[in-house]
Design an enzyme around this catalytic site. Structure first.
Site, PDB file in Angstrom:
ATOM      1  N   ASN A  30       0.870  -1.179   0.000  1.00 19.44           N
ATOM      2  CA  ASN A  30       0.000   0.000   0.000  1.00 19.44           C
ATOM      3  C   ASN A  30       0.909   1.232   0.000  1.00 19.44           C
ATOM      4  OD1 ASN A  30      -1.805   2.043   0.520  1.00 19.44           O
ATOM      5  ND2 ASN A  30      -2.316   1.369   2.597  1.00 19.44           N
ATOM      6  N   LYS A  88       0.195   4.276  -0.287  1.00 18.04           N
ATOM      7  CA  LYS A  88      -0.420   5.494   0.294  1.00 18.04           C
ATOM      8  C   LYS A  88      -0.130   6.694  -0.612  1.00 18.04           C
ATOM      9  CE  LYS A  88      -0.202   3.286   4.750  1.00 18.04           C
ATOM     10  NZ  LYS A  88      -0.130   3.378   6.185  1.00 18.04           N
ATOM     11  N   HIS A 112      -9.463   1.170   4.903  1.00 19.89           N
ATOM     12  CA  HIS A 112      -8.201   1.417   5.597  1.00 19.89           C
ATOM     13  C   HIS A 112      -8.440   2.397   6.751  1.00 19.89           C
ATOM     14  CE1 HIS A 112      -4.154   2.654   6.505  1.00 19.89           C
ATOM     15  NE2 HIS A 112      -3.750   1.551   5.913  1.00 19.89           N
ATOM     16  N   GLU A 114      -6.851   4.815   7.812  1.00 19.24           N
ATOM     17  CA  GLU A 114      -6.643   6.233   7.482  1.00 19.24           C
ATOM     18  C   GLU A 114      -7.876   6.812   6.794  1.00 19.24           C
ATOM     19  OE1 GLU A 114      -2.917   5.613   5.487  1.00 19.24           O
ATOM     20  OE2 GLU A 114      -2.020   5.065   7.402  1.00 19.24           O
ATOM     21  N   GLU A 151      -5.449  -4.949  10.505  1.00 24.05           N
ATOM     22  CA  GLU A 151      -4.438  -3.907  10.708  1.00 24.05           C
ATOM     23  C   GLU A 151      -4.718  -3.173  12.016  1.00 24.05           C
ATOM     24  OE1 GLU A 151      -2.428  -2.756   6.780  1.00 24.05           O
ATOM     25  OE2 GLU A 151      -4.110  -1.416   7.076  1.00 24.05           O
ATOM     26  N   GLY A 193       2.339   2.376  10.799  1.00 23.35           N
ATOM     27  CA  GLY A 193       3.279   3.489  10.653  1.00 23.35           C
ATOM     28  C   GLY A 193       3.939   3.904  11.955  1.00 23.35           C
ATOM     29  N   SER A 228       3.312  -1.977  10.410  1.00 24.15           N
ATOM     30  CA  SER A 228       4.763  -2.032  10.641  1.00 24.15           C
ATOM     31  C   SER A 228       5.352  -3.409  10.342  1.00 24.15           C
ATOM     32  CB  SER A 228       5.107  -1.579  12.057  1.00 24.15           C
ATOM     33  OG  SER A 228       4.702  -0.238  12.247  1.00 24.15           O
TER      34      SER A 228
HETATM   35  P1  PGA Z   1       2.786   0.373   7.616  1.00 22.90           P
HETATM   36  O1  PGA Z   1       1.324   0.547   6.989  1.00 22.90           O
HETATM   37  O2  PGA Z   1       3.333  -0.925   7.085  1.00 22.90           O
HETATM   38  O3  PGA Z   1       3.570   1.555   7.145  1.00 22.90           O
HETATM   39  O4  PGA Z   1       2.617   0.329   9.103  1.00 22.90           O
HETATM   40  C1  PGA Z   1       0.498  -0.556   6.782  1.00 22.90           C
HETATM   41  C2  PGA Z   1      -0.810  -0.099   6.195  1.00 22.90           C
HETATM   42  O5  PGA Z   1      -1.303   0.965   6.589  1.00 22.90           O
HETATM   43  O6  PGA Z   1      -1.385  -0.776   5.322  1.00 22.90           O
END
Ligand code: PGA
Length: 255
Positions: free
Chosen positions: A9, A11, A98, A100, A172, A178, A218
């Protein structure tokens, strides 16, 4: 069919030119690896990159996904991109729900179910993200298990079993995205097992056994192998570590 999937992903990262380079490297890696049947690589670049990336990758080796789609078909919805538009440029899957999107754009289960249905109607696979926040985790297992179950019950559990077969679940935990804080393999397994049981209770064991459940948060080259080794973890949805072809390659190789 239950698959092993490593999905990137991206982003809101990379220029189109850098994104195309990254996609080419990942596609070349997939070609060279000759992945076994049932193991898939997915990349989800920003909307602006999709058409160029579609032309740059081998679609038999890398599945192109979008990071979102509209909750409506077409018309006067300034700024939106529909599932059918995505389909038309070679997109095969879409990430929905997601954290976010839920947090910053206030997407709730009602909106997400509309998006899921439109994506499925276009024949797109859906990577549907669920997971608890830090506060919910700290409130204890009863609460966070219920939060996660409700995210399923209000959305994908209302689909028919045939529709649900096109859904890939991504667990997640929001506190791990993140942040550098990864769920331990045991924490991931515990939730994945709970999710699979909830799917079995809703759609039956055969559907549950066939569902691909990814871990995200992460996940990186140094921890992917131990997380992917757990029996209910079928790969990962990778954010930051999917932006470097070498790191992403190591995660692809992790199982
Ligand atoms: P990250 O994000 O691996 O940077 O923690 C994962 C995601 O949001 O899909």
């Amino acid at each position: 069919m239950r698959k092993l999937i490593v999905a990137g992903n991206w982003k809101m990262n990379t220029s189109v030119a850098d994104g195309v380079e990254l996609a080419k490297k990942i596609s070349a890696y997939a070609e060279q690896k000759n992945l076994p049947a049932g193991k898939e690589i997915v990349i989800a670049p920003p909307f602006t990159h999709l058409a160029s990336v579609a032309a740059a990758i081998n679609p038999n080796k890398v599945i192109l996904a979008a990071q979102d789609c509209a909750a409506t078909t077409n018309g006067a919805y300034t700024g939106e991109v529909s599932a059918s538009m995505l389909k038309g440029i070679g997109v095969k899957a879409v990430i929905l729900g997601h954290s976010e999107r839920r947090q910053y754009f206030k997407e709730n289960s009602e909106i997400l179910l509309k998006k899921i249905k439109l994506a499925l109607a276009e024949g797109l696979d859906v990577i549907f993200c669920i997971g608890e926040t830090k506060e919910q985790r700290e409130a204890g297992a009863n609460l966070y298990n219920n939060v996660i179950k409700a995210q399923l019950v209000d959305t994908v559990f209302t689909l028919t079993a045939d529709e649900f077969k096109k859904i890939i679940i991504a667990y997640e935990p929001v506190w791990a995205i993140g942040t550098g804080l990864t769920a331990t393999p045991e924490q991931a397994q515990e939730i994945h097992e709970m999710i699979r049981k909830a799917i079995a209770d809703n759609f039956g064991k055969a559907v549950a056994d066939d569902t691909t459940i990814l871990y995200g948060g992460s996940c990186k080259a140094s921890n992917a192998a131990e997380i992917f080794a757990k029996k209910d973890v079928d790969g990962g949805l990778i954010g930051g570590a999917s932006l470097k072809a070498d790191d992403f390659g190591k995660i692809i190789d992790a199982r």
